[in-house]
Design a protein around this motif. Structure first.
Motif, PDB file in Angstrom:
ATOM      1  N   GLN A 145       0.831  -1.204   0.000  1.00 52.99           N
ATOM      2  CA  GLN A 145       0.000   0.000   0.000  1.00 52.99           C
ATOM      3  C   GLN A 145       0.869   1.260   0.000  1.00 52.99           C
ATOM      4  OE1 GLN A 145      -3.235  -0.130   2.764  1.00 52.99           O
ATOM      5  NE2 GLN A 145      -4.052   1.843   2.133  1.00 52.99           N
ATOM      6  N   LEU A 146       1.979   1.233   0.736  1.00 51.98           N
ATOM      7  CA  LEU A 146       2.903   2.365   0.691  1.00 51.98           C
ATOM      8  C   LEU A 146       3.445   2.571  -0.721  1.00 51.98           C
ATOM      9  CD1 LEU A 146       4.973   1.872   3.984  1.00 51.98           C
ATOM     10  CD2 LEU A 146       3.294   3.670   3.520  1.00 51.98           C
ATOM     11  N   LEU A 147       3.798   1.494  -1.383  1.00 48.60           N
ATOM     12  CA  LEU A 147       4.290   1.603  -2.757  1.00 48.60           C
ATOM     13  C   LEU A 147       3.209   2.152  -3.674  1.00 48.60           C
ATOM     14  CD1 LEU A 147       6.250  -1.757  -2.910  1.00 48.60           C
ATOM     15  CD2 LEU A 147       7.262   0.504  -3.232  1.00 48.60           C
ATOM     16  N   GLY A 148       1.968   1.682  -3.483  1.00 54.04           N
ATOM     17  CA  GLY A 148       0.869   2.185  -4.298  1.00 54.04           C
ATOM     18  C   GLY A 148       0.655   3.673  -4.116  1.00 54.04           C
ATOM     19  N   ILE A 149       0.641   4.130  -2.883  1.00 54.57           N
ATOM     20  CA  ILE A 149       0.453   5.556  -2.620  1.00 54.57           C
ATOM     21  C   ILE A 149       1.582   6.370  -3.237  1.00 54.57           C
ATOM     22  CG2 ILE A 149       0.320   7.322  -0.813  1.00 54.57           C
ATOM     23  CD1 ILE A 149      -0.896   5.151   1.017  1.00 54.57           C
ATOM     24  N   SER A 150       2.802   5.842  -3.170  1.00 53.84           N
ATOM     25  CA  SER A 150       3.940   6.611  -3.659  1.00 53.84           C
ATOM     26  C   SER A 150       4.047   6.625  -5.180  1.00 53.84           C
ATOM     27  CB  SER A 150       5.244   6.068  -3.058  1.00 53.84           C
ATOM     28  OG  SER A 150       5.457   4.724  -3.434  1.00 53.84           O
ATOM     29  N   GLY A 151       3.247   5.786  -5.864  1.00 50.76           N
ATOM     30  CA  GLY A 151       3.210   5.857  -7.316  1.00 50.76           C
ATOM     31  C   GLY A 151       3.589   4.598  -8.050  1.00 50.76           C
ATOM     32  N   GLU A 418       7.995  10.674   4.009  1.00 51.58           N
ATOM     33  CA  GLU A 418       8.179   9.241   4.227  1.00 51.58           C
ATOM     34  C   GLU A 418       8.187   8.445   2.927  1.00 51.58           C
ATOM     35  OE1 GLU A 418       6.171   7.782   8.125  1.00 51.58           O
ATOM     36  OE2 GLU A 418       4.979   9.468   7.411  1.00 51.58           O
ATOM     37  N   LEU A 419       7.581   8.988   1.871  1.00 53.21           N
ATOM     38  CA  LEU A 419       7.535   8.303   0.583  1.00 53.21           C
ATOM     39  C   LEU A 419       8.331   9.026  -0.499  1.00 53.21           C
ATOM     40  CD1 LEU A 419       3.748   7.330   0.289  1.00 53.21           C
ATOM     41  CD2 LEU A 419       5.605   6.035   1.345  1.00 53.21           C
ATOM     42  N   ASP A 420       8.728  10.260  -0.232  1.00 52.27           N
ATOM     43  CA  ASP A 420       9.302  11.131  -1.265  1.00 52.27           C
ATOM     44  C   ASP A 420       8.350  11.194  -2.455  1.00 52.27           C
ATOM     45  OD1 ASP A 420      11.059  12.861  -2.489  1.00 52.27           O
ATOM     46  OD2 ASP A 420      12.402  11.284  -3.241  1.00 52.27           O
ATOM     47  N   ALA A 421       7.075  11.419  -2.151  1.00 56.78           N
ATOM     48  CA  ALA A 421       6.020  11.405  -3.165  1.00 56.78           C
ATOM     49  C   ALA A 421       5.243  12.713  -3.119  1.00 56.78           C
ATOM     50  CB  ALA A 421       5.073  10.233  -2.924  1.00 56.78           C
ATOM     51  N   LEU A 422       4.661  13.064  -4.287  1.00 53.91           N
ATOM     52  CA  LEU A 422       3.996  14.350  -4.446  1.00 53.91           C
ATOM     53  C   LEU A 422       2.638  14.164  -5.117  1.00 53.91           C
ATOM     54  CD1 LEU A 422       4.742  17.453  -4.098  1.00 53.91           C
ATOM     55  CD2 LEU A 422       5.269  17.405  -6.539  1.00 53.91           C
ATOM     56  N   TYR A 423       1.612  14.810  -4.553  1.00 60.67           N
ATOM     57  CA  TYR A 423       0.283  14.876  -5.175  1.00 60.67           C
ATOM     58  C   TYR A 423      -0.102  16.343  -5.319  1.00 60.67           C
ATOM     59  CZ  TYR A 423      -0.801   9.891  -4.730  1.00 60.67           C
ATOM     60  OH  TYR A 423      -0.807   8.526  -4.870  1.00 60.67           O
ATOM     61  N   HIS A 424      -0.802  16.643  -6.414  1.00 63.58           N
ATOM     62  CA  HIS A 424      -1.352  17.981  -6.631  1.00 63.58           C
ATOM     63  C   HIS A 424      -2.868  17.891  -6.485  1.00 63.58           C
ATOM     64  CE1 HIS A 424       2.562  19.251  -8.138  1.00 63.58           C
ATOM     65  NE2 HIS A 424       2.561  18.185  -8.923  1.00 63.58           N
ATOM     66  N   ILE A 425      -3.421  18.623  -5.534  1.00 68.21           N
ATOM     67  CA  ILE A 425      -4.870  18.668  -5.343  1.00 68.21           C
ATOM     68  C   ILE A 425      -5.394  19.865  -6.130  1.00 68.21           C
ATOM     69  CG2 ILE A 425      -6.740  18.806  -3.675  1.00 68.21           C
ATOM     70  CD1 ILE A 425      -5.004  16.278  -3.457  1.00 68.21           C
ATOM     71  N   GLU A 426      -6.333  19.594  -7.038  1.00 66.11           N
ATOM     72  CA  GLU A 426      -6.857  20.649  -7.911  1.00 66.11           C
ATOM     73  C   GLU A 426      -8.370  20.562  -7.974  1.00 66.11           C
ATOM     74  OE1 GLU A 426      -4.926  20.610 -11.705  1.00 66.11           O
ATOM     75  OE2 GLU A 426      -2.904  20.465 -10.841  1.00 66.11           O
ATOM     76  N   ARG A 435      -3.906  14.673  -8.346  1.00 64.47           N
ATOM     77  CA  ARG A 435      -3.171  14.358  -9.568  1.00 64.47           C
ATOM     78  C   ARG A 435      -1.776  13.841  -9.222  1.00 64.47           C
ATOM     79  NH1 ARG A 435      -5.684  19.249 -13.254  1.00 64.47           N
ATOM     80  NH2 ARG A 435      -7.389  17.943 -14.055  1.00 64.47           N
ATOM     81  N   HIS A 436      -1.422  12.739  -9.867  1.00 62.85           N
ATOM     82  CA  HIS A 436      -0.124  12.113  -9.633  1.00 62.85           C
ATOM     83  C   HIS A 436       0.490  11.768 -10.980  1.00 62.85           C
ATOM     84  CE1 HIS A 436       2.809   8.985  -8.544  1.00 62.85           C
ATOM     85  NE2 HIS A 436       2.861   9.590  -7.367  1.00 62.85           N
ATOM     86  N   ILE A 437       1.817  11.862 -11.082  1.00 66.46           N
ATOM     87  CA  ILE A 437       2.479  11.690 -12.369  1.00 66.46           C
ATOM     88  C   ILE A 437       2.264  10.300 -12.957  1.00 66.46           C
ATOM     89  CG2 ILE A 437       4.682  10.960 -11.360  1.00 66.46           C
ATOM     90  CD1 ILE A 437       6.035  12.643 -13.609  1.00 66.46           C
ATOM     91  N   ARG A 438       2.054   9.273 -12.110  1.00 66.07           N
ATOM     92  CA  ARG A 438       1.828   7.921 -12.627  1.00 66.07           C
ATOM     93  C   ARG A 438       0.375   7.488 -12.530  1.00 66.07           C
ATOM     94  NH1 ARG A 438       5.770   3.156 -11.382  1.00 66.07           N
ATOM     95  NH2 ARG A 438       4.975   2.576 -13.440  1.00 66.07           N
ATOM     96  N   HIS A 439      -0.306   7.896 -11.469  1.00 68.62           N
ATOM     97  CA  HIS A 439      -1.685   7.453 -11.267  1.00 68.62           C
ATOM     98  C   HIS A 439      -2.700   8.293 -12.034  1.00 68.62           C
ATOM     99  CE1 HIS A 439      -0.397   4.538  -8.443  1.00 68.62           C
ATOM    100  NE2 HIS A 439      -0.160   5.354  -7.429  1.00 68.62           N
TER     101      HIS A 439
END
Length: 496
Positions: A145-151, A418-426, A435-439
């Motif tokens: 699940q951590l991997l999924g959230i991170s992309g 903790e994931l070095d991950a980024l989401y853009h809420i729009e 919005r996520h670069i992979r999802h």
């Protein structure tokens, strides 16, 4: 009647026939038994279908071993008793066995803090022990699940090193260790690494030397290299999604698609084995050749919470019952592989069902096989009691959609250290999206003030947090096996 509907009835008919075979209380003949077990897999035993392997061991003797359907549809390779399957979470009992063997020898204690053996694991507010990881009571978040959230996609190549790197960045737990039971694959990856660190051998080498070779499991290994070629292996499949008015397609396998699996990690998963080899392992619960009575008793000892409540999970094993008989076993599910291995200690019987299709239902089939083999042992099923009619549910009132100004307040970029991950809420015309670069775009459906839900398995819940001045300052993501994962709202826009 359609063929599949007939196939579904055959197991019940077979059990009824077997109950009348031979004298009173006598087991059925081997030919009758094989025919009845074959009936359980009749729907898979056809051209162009993924398949299954089944093995039944009783008092140390394999009394039924057969393959059905295809291990590799595109190459026309049938499933045989020698077919090697990825068995997913059935792997966990071997990881637990490795650590339990080392504990019995005094090389470690199950009550050791995990950091005593794995220095890269962060110090949390509350200590986590080896025993708590075995019982899924550690509070450590789940790796998938951590991997999924991170992309990540779960059909990516995922290595042990990448998972451990993710673990090294974690700063919070799901809950206070020992206070709850919540399945964590990450805990079992850490257990495998613990066994390797303590034994000073690689995890595949240790398990081969201490478990597989002594039991004659010569077609079994932990598969931590996705490029490693394995002879006679099964590929995995899932039913193809089709519109009702779409044709059936052409050629063998038109009903199915490949379910790609490229794992390069072991411990929580990635045992490659055969049905017969797993049957030999199950028989170790009878003769206790590997581990001896002390270790095998530890293996089947259920976990206990801080409250004193006992959970149904032991050492990589679920403890249950089937029609009054105690069961010790585990199932597994990765990509299109679905697997089940169950031991009936009161009858000295083990049943293994390995399938390579996502709707293979190995748990249900294993129970049907057991009811064939143990027809003379199982008590008569108790009559079902009539249930009271459910009271009508109250009408659900949909939560109000936040006004445009409120939605605009959520907008921004959110980062998880903790994931070095980024989401853009729009905001969009349809509402709020993440919005996520992979999802891509993930729709956020309002549930309550500052709370949203999504249709993605890895982030069912999104909750926004506010600063003392009322502005949105962070969001927490989770649901399932990850809770309250922090994403900080960035105060400055990223360069475009």
């Amino acid at each position: 009647m359609r063929p599949l509907a007939l196939a579904a009835l055959l197991p019940c008919v077979a059990v009824a026939l077997l109950a009348g075979c031979g004298g009173a209380g006598d087991p059925a003949s081997s030919s009758d038994l094989s025919l009845a077990i074959d009936a359980v897999f009749a729907d898979l035993d056809r051209p162009g279908s993924p398949g299954a392997a089944v093995s039944v061991i009783r008092d140390g003797e394999i009394i039924h071993s057969r393959g059905y359907g295809y291990a590799q549809i595109e190459h026309g390779v049938p499933v045989t008793p020698r077919t090697v399957f990825h068995v997913a979470s059935v792997s966990k009992q071997f990881t637990a066995m490795a650590v339990t063997l080392l504990a019995a020898e005094g090389a470690l204690s199950l009550d050791d803090r995990v950091q005593a053996h794995l220095g890269f694991v962060p110090e949390f507010e509350h200590p986590v022990t080896v025993r708590q990881m075995i019982h899924h009571t550690s509070g450590i978040r789940d790796q998938w699940q951590l991997l999924g959230i991170s992309g990540w996609r779960l059909d990516d190549v995922i290595t042990t090193e990448q998972i451990l790197g993710l673990m090294s960045r974690q700063r919070e737990l799901n809950f206070v260790p020992g206070s709850e039971y919540l399945y964590s694959n990450m805990g079992y990856t850490l257990l495998a690494r613990t066994a390797a660190a303590v034994s000073e051998m690689s995890f595949p080498e240790f398990t081969a030397a201490r478990i597989f070779r002594p039991l004659g499991m010569d077609r079994t290994h932990f598969h931590d290299d996705h490029e490693h070629i394995v002879a006679d292996r099964a590929y995995s499949y899932r039913p193809a999604s089709r519109d009702e008015d779409e044709g059936e397609g052409e050629g063998p396998g038109a009903e199915y698609t490949k379910a790609v699996l490229s794992y390069a990690n072991a411990g929580a998963t990635s045992l490659f084995t055969t049905a017969d080899d797993l049957a030999r392992w199950l028989d170790n619960f009878r003769h206790e050749t590997v581990g001896g009575p002390e270790v095998m008793e530890m293996m089947t000892t259920r976990g206990v919470l801080n409250s004193g409540d006992t959970i149904p999970y032991a050492h990589g094993l679920s403890i249950g019952d089937h029609r009054g008989l105690r069961t010790v076993g585990h199932g597994g599910a990765d990509a299109g592989f679905r697997t089940q291995a169950t031991w009936y200690p009161e009858a000295n019987v083990g049943v293994v069902v390995l399938t390579n299709v996502a709707n293979g239902n190995p748990g249900g089939r294993a129970r049907q096989v057991a009811e064939v083999v143990l027809a003379e042992v199982f008590p008569e099923p108790e009559p079902e009691e009539e249930e009271d009619a459910p009271s009508p549910a109250a009408d659900s009132v949909p939560p109000p959609t936040p006004d445009p100004a409120t939605l605009a307040g959520y907008a921004g970029s959110y980062y998880s250290p903790e994931l070095d991950a980024l989401y853009h809420i729009e905001t969009t015309e349809e509402g709020l999206v993440a919005r996520h670069i992979r999802h891509g775009d993930i729709a956020l459906e309002p549930r309550a003030r500052d709370e949203f839900a999504t249709d993605r398995w890895f982030m069912r819940e999104v909750r926004f947090e506010r600063a003392p001045d009322g502005s949105v300052s962070a969001m927490r993501v989770g649901g399932g096996r990850v809770r309250n994962l922090l994403f900080i709202k960035l105060t400055r826009p990223l360069p475009r």
